[in-house]
Design a protein around this motif. Sequence first.
Motif, PDB file in Angstrom:
ATOM      1  N   THR A   1       0.836  -1.203   0.000  1.00 16.00           N
ATOM      2  CA  THR A   1       0.000   0.000   0.000  1.00 16.00           C
ATOM      3  C   THR A   1       0.867   1.248   0.000  1.00 16.00           C
ATOM      4  OG1 THR A   1      -1.802  -1.138   1.162  1.00 16.00           O
ATOM      5  CG2 THR A   1      -1.763   1.275   1.289  1.00 16.00           C
ATOM      6  N   LYS A   2       0.658   2.100  -0.992  1.00 17.92           N
ATOM      7  CA  LYS A   2       1.470   3.307  -1.158  1.00 17.92           C
ATOM      8  C   LYS A   2       0.738   4.519  -0.582  1.00 17.92           C
ATOM      9  CE  LYS A   2       3.506   1.113  -5.160  1.00 17.92           C
ATOM     10  NZ  LYS A   2       3.693   1.119  -6.627  1.00 17.92           N
ATOM     11  N   THR A   3       1.502   5.553  -0.271  1.00 16.71           N
ATOM     12  CA  THR A   3       0.972   6.724   0.428  1.00 16.71           C
ATOM     13  C   THR A   3       1.068   7.966  -0.440  1.00 16.71           C
ATOM     14  OG1 THR A   3       1.656   5.797   2.569  1.00 16.71           O
ATOM     15  CG2 THR A   3       1.176   8.170   2.487  1.00 16.71           C
ATOM     16  N   VAL A   4      -0.038   8.708  -0.529  1.00 15.09           N
ATOM     17  CA  VAL A   4      -0.057   9.999  -1.197  1.00 15.09           C
ATOM     18  C   VAL A   4       0.061  11.081  -0.128  1.00 15.09           C
ATOM     19  CG1 VAL A   4      -1.357  11.583  -2.659  1.00 15.09           C
ATOM     20  CG2 VAL A   4      -1.479   9.113  -3.082  1.00 15.09           C
ATOM     21  N   ILE A   5       1.070  11.926  -0.248  1.00 13.56           N
ATOM     22  CA  ILE A   5       1.303  13.010   0.702  1.00 13.56           C
ATOM     23  C   ILE A   5       0.779  14.309   0.110  1.00 13.56           C
ATOM     24  CG2 ILE A   5       3.037  14.325   1.980  1.00 13.56           C
ATOM     25  CD1 ILE A   5       4.810  11.839   1.942  1.00 13.56           C
ATOM     26  N   LEU A   6      -0.063  15.006   0.858  1.00 10.87           N
ATOM     27  CA  LEU A   6      -0.670  16.262   0.422  1.00 10.87           C
ATOM     28  C   LEU A   6       0.047  17.420   1.100  1.00 10.87           C
ATOM     29  CD1 LEU A   6      -4.431  15.215   0.801  1.00 10.87           C
ATOM     30  CD2 LEU A   6      -2.925  14.914  -1.186  1.00 10.87           C
TER      31      LEU A   6
ATOM     32  N   SER B   1       1.365  -1.050   8.305  1.00  6.75           N
ATOM     33  CA  SER B   1       1.120  -1.956   7.179  1.00  6.75           C
ATOM     34  C   SER B   1       1.019  -1.182   5.857  1.00  6.75           C
ATOM     35  CB  SER B   1      -0.163  -2.784   7.394  1.00  6.75           C
ATOM     36  OG  SER B   1      -0.064  -3.561   8.553  1.00  6.75           O
ATOM     37  N   ILE B   2       2.102  -0.456   5.538  1.00  3.86           N
ATOM     38  CA  ILE B   2       2.175   0.300   4.291  1.00  3.86           C
ATOM     39  C   ILE B   2       3.551   0.103   3.672  1.00  3.86           C
ATOM     40  CG2 ILE B   2       0.480   2.071   4.908  1.00  3.86           C
ATOM     41  CD1 ILE B   2       2.810   3.890   5.713  1.00  3.86           C
ATOM     42  N   SER B   3       3.655   0.480   2.400  1.00  4.51           N
ATOM     43  CA  SER B   3       4.923   0.484   1.687  1.00  4.51           C
ATOM     44  C   SER B   3       5.706   1.745   2.015  1.00  4.51           C
ATOM     45  CB  SER B   3       4.638   0.415   0.181  1.00  4.51           C
ATOM     46  OG  SER B   3       5.782   0.725  -0.580  1.00  4.51           O
ATOM     47  N   ASP B   4       6.984   1.773   1.633  1.00  6.32           N
ATOM     48  CA  ASP B   4       7.756   3.005   1.760  1.00  6.32           C
ATOM     49  C   ASP B   4       7.655   3.871   0.502  1.00  6.32           C
ATOM     50  OD1 ASP B   4       9.289   1.534   0.009  1.00  6.32           O
ATOM     51  OD2 ASP B   4      11.195   1.882   1.037  1.00  6.32           O
ATOM     52  N   LYS B   5       6.869   3.454  -0.477  1.00  6.71           N
ATOM     53  CA  LYS B   5       6.704   4.201  -1.720  1.00  6.71           C
ATOM     54  C   LYS B   5       5.638   5.283  -1.542  1.00  6.71           C
ATOM     55  CE  LYS B   5       9.783   1.900  -3.959  1.00  6.71           C
ATOM     56  NZ  LYS B   5      11.075   2.544  -4.312  1.00  6.71           N
ATOM     57  N   ILE B   6       5.919   6.462  -2.101  1.00 10.68           N
ATOM     58  CA  ILE B   6       5.044   7.610  -1.884  1.00 10.68           C
ATOM     59  C   ILE B   6       4.821   8.379  -3.178  1.00 10.68           C
ATOM     60  CG2 ILE B   6       5.678   7.916   0.540  1.00 10.68           C
ATOM     61  CD1 ILE B   6       7.669  10.071  -0.337  1.00 10.68           C
ATOM     62  N   GLY B   7       3.789   9.229  -3.159  1.00  9.62           N
ATOM     63  CA  GLY B   7       3.562  10.219  -4.190  1.00  9.62           C
ATOM     64  C   GLY B   7       3.213  11.533  -3.519  1.00  9.62           C
ATOM     65  N   PHE B   8       3.311  12.630  -4.267  1.00  8.26           N
ATOM     66  CA  PHE B   8       3.005  13.953  -3.738  1.00  8.26           C
ATOM     67  C   PHE B   8       1.958  14.650  -4.580  1.00  8.26           C
ATOM     68  CE2 PHE B   8       7.220  13.589  -1.760  1.00  8.26           C
ATOM     69  CZ  PHE B   8       6.993  14.157  -0.518  1.00  8.26           C
ATOM     70  N   ILE B   9       1.043  15.332  -3.905  1.00  9.15           N
ATOM     71  CA  ILE B   9       0.170  16.318  -4.545  1.00  9.15           C
ATOM     72  C   ILE B   9       0.344  17.612  -3.779  1.00  9.15           C
ATOM     73  CG2 ILE B   9      -2.173  16.987  -5.164  1.00  9.15           C
ATOM     74  CD1 ILE B   9      -2.933  14.026  -5.121  1.00  9.15           C
TER      75      ILE B   9
ATOM     76  N   SER C   1      14.880   7.229  -3.577  1.00  8.33           N
ATOM     77  CA  SER C   1      14.003   6.975  -4.737  1.00  8.33           C
ATOM     78  C   SER C   1      12.655   6.408  -4.310  1.00  8.33           C
ATOM     79  CB  SER C   1      14.695   6.033  -5.739  1.00  8.33           C
ATOM     80  OG  SER C   1      15.887   6.606  -6.215  1.00  8.33           O
ATOM     81  N   GLN C   2      12.038   7.057  -3.341  1.00  3.80           N
ATOM     82  CA  GLN C   2      10.737   6.601  -2.846  1.00  3.80           C
ATOM     83  C   GLN C   2       9.571   7.206  -3.623  1.00  3.80           C
ATOM     84  OE1 GLN C   2      12.301   7.341   1.499  1.00  3.80           O
ATOM     85  NE2 GLN C   2      10.348   6.298   1.648  1.00  3.80           N
ATOM     86  N   VAL C   3       9.778   8.352  -4.261  1.00  2.00           N
ATOM     87  CA  VAL C   3       8.682   9.056  -4.917  1.00  2.00           C
ATOM     88  C   VAL C   3       8.382   8.421  -6.266  1.00  2.00           C
ATOM     89  CG1 VAL C   3       7.840  11.263  -5.778  1.00  2.00           C
ATOM     90  CG2 VAL C   3       9.328  11.203  -3.768  1.00  2.00           C
ATOM     91  N   GLU C   4       7.123   8.022  -6.458  1.00  3.08           N
ATOM     92  CA  GLU C   4       6.722   7.396  -7.711  1.00  3.08           C
ATOM     93  C   GLU C   4       5.963   8.343  -8.626  1.00  3.08           C
ATOM     94  OE1 GLU C   4       4.854   3.615  -6.916  1.00  3.08           O
ATOM     95  OE2 GLU C   4       6.853   2.734  -6.686  1.00  3.08           O
TER      96      GLU C   4
END
Length: 288
Positions: A67-72, A139-147, A167-170
């Motif tokens: 599970t990946k995380t979107v950071i706002l 229970s999440i991945s270390d992969k992230i995105g940003f908005i 290199s975590q930002v996808e």
Amino acid sequence: MKRPKYLFVYLFTIIGFLSCSSDDSNNNNDPEALNPLVAYEEFNISYGNDSDQVFDLYLPANRSSNTKTVILVHGGGWTAGDKADMNAFKDYIKTQMTDYAIVNMNYRLADENNPPYPMQINDITTVVDYLEANENYYSISDKIGFIGASAGAHLSLLWSYAFDDDSQVEMVCSVVGPTNFTDPAYLNNNNPVLQEILDAFGIDATTEFLEDVSPYHRVTSSAPPTILFYGGQDPLIPTTQGTDMRDKLEALNVTHEFTLYPNEGHGWIGFNLLDTTLKLHNFIETHM
């Protein structure tokens, strides 16, 4: 440095996208709260000593180590704003993109004694490090995105291009974000409101410093997929902030999408808002 009197027009208003947050999710007092089969919310998680160093966390049901995380990251000219300004993004992802975790973060606001850089970049780093340190717990991945919106878009791009050492930002999204402080449209502007906002970085800033804080000058060919949205009539963000960033990404062969709404300003509603939403949704699903 004075706090700007002009507050940014915050972009996303909810148009029928629904409701705010506390449906059937658990809270952090529930012993079953971190059961990965169950949705979970936690508010104002502290990541530092300042009252602005807090974030809200929204975890989906049935999450896992994938599970990946979107950071706002909110806007406000680096000196104002709040994570609540990003609630429409949060609500949309939470209800329409239910495979993603969400972090909606505050960061320390700049004032005459606390310049925005590197303070606010350091805050993003601390949040990312916190998530990585607690990925098994949540229970999440270390992969992230940003908005990011406006100043928050600038911070999102800058962190993704220059500070993502692991290199975590996808993917990263800029909605009306500044990209290049050496742009003549900024350096030679005669807009007092715009200049007051730019002065947050210091009116005596050297060219080297302005390049250091400009995503345009920090981007490389290894940058993550990037999606950009700009308004052709924006009084604060010249069109060249978007088009030059687009051209630089093209030259570096970085995956990207660019949308310019010729008749929009520093935010929009209606059909163009729907267009932005659908394009962003598809971009996240494609690249995360």
